[in-house]
Design a protein around this motif. Sequence first.
Motif, PDB file in Angstrom:
ATOM      1  N   PHE A   1      45.960  36.088  36.080  1.00  0.00           N
ATOM      2  CA  PHE A   1      44.622  36.324  36.631  1.00  0.00           C
ATOM      3  C   PHE A   1      43.888  35.007  36.868  1.00  0.00           C
ATOM      4  N   VAL A   2      43.898  34.127  35.857  1.00  0.00           N
ATOM      5  CA  VAL A   2      43.211  32.841  35.989  1.00  0.00           C
ATOM      6  C   VAL A   2      43.839  32.007  37.106  1.00  0.00           C
TER       7      VAL A   2
ATOM      8  N   ARG B   1      42.405  30.852  44.559  1.00  0.00           N
ATOM      9  CA  ARG B   1      41.632  31.627  45.536  1.00  0.00           C
ATOM     10  C   ARG B   1      42.466  32.722  46.205  1.00  0.00           C
ATOM     11  N   GLN B   2      43.305  33.382  45.421  1.00  0.00           N
ATOM     12  CA  GLN B   2      44.148  34.452  45.939  1.00  0.00           C
ATOM     13  C   GLN B   2      43.460  35.817  45.855  1.00  0.00           C
ATOM     14  N   LEU B   3      42.326  35.882  45.189  1.00  0.00           N
ATOM     15  CA  LEU B   3      41.585  37.147  45.080  1.00  0.00           C
ATOM     16  C   LEU B   3      40.399  37.111  46.022  1.00  0.00           C
TER      17      LEU B   3
END
Length: 69
Positions: free
Chosen positions: A58-59, A65-67
């Motif tokens: 997640f981090v 910047r994949q989310l």
Amino acid sequence: MRPIDLSAGAWRKSSYSNQDGGECVEVSDDFAAVVPVRDSKVLHGPVLVFPAAGWGSFVSAIRDRQLSD
């Protein structure tokens, strides 16, 4: 799943938290298999506990910047 004693954990504010005291997330790095996460404004409130590998993914996704919003 067994309860985890979080009383010995040291908490740090996430570098992604809002610096003016608004949206603040704290994490503890003191547990090998899991990462506890809490709201810094509610110290004795609920804690979310994530598997360490999942938290790491997640981090990394946030950092890369994949989310999206």
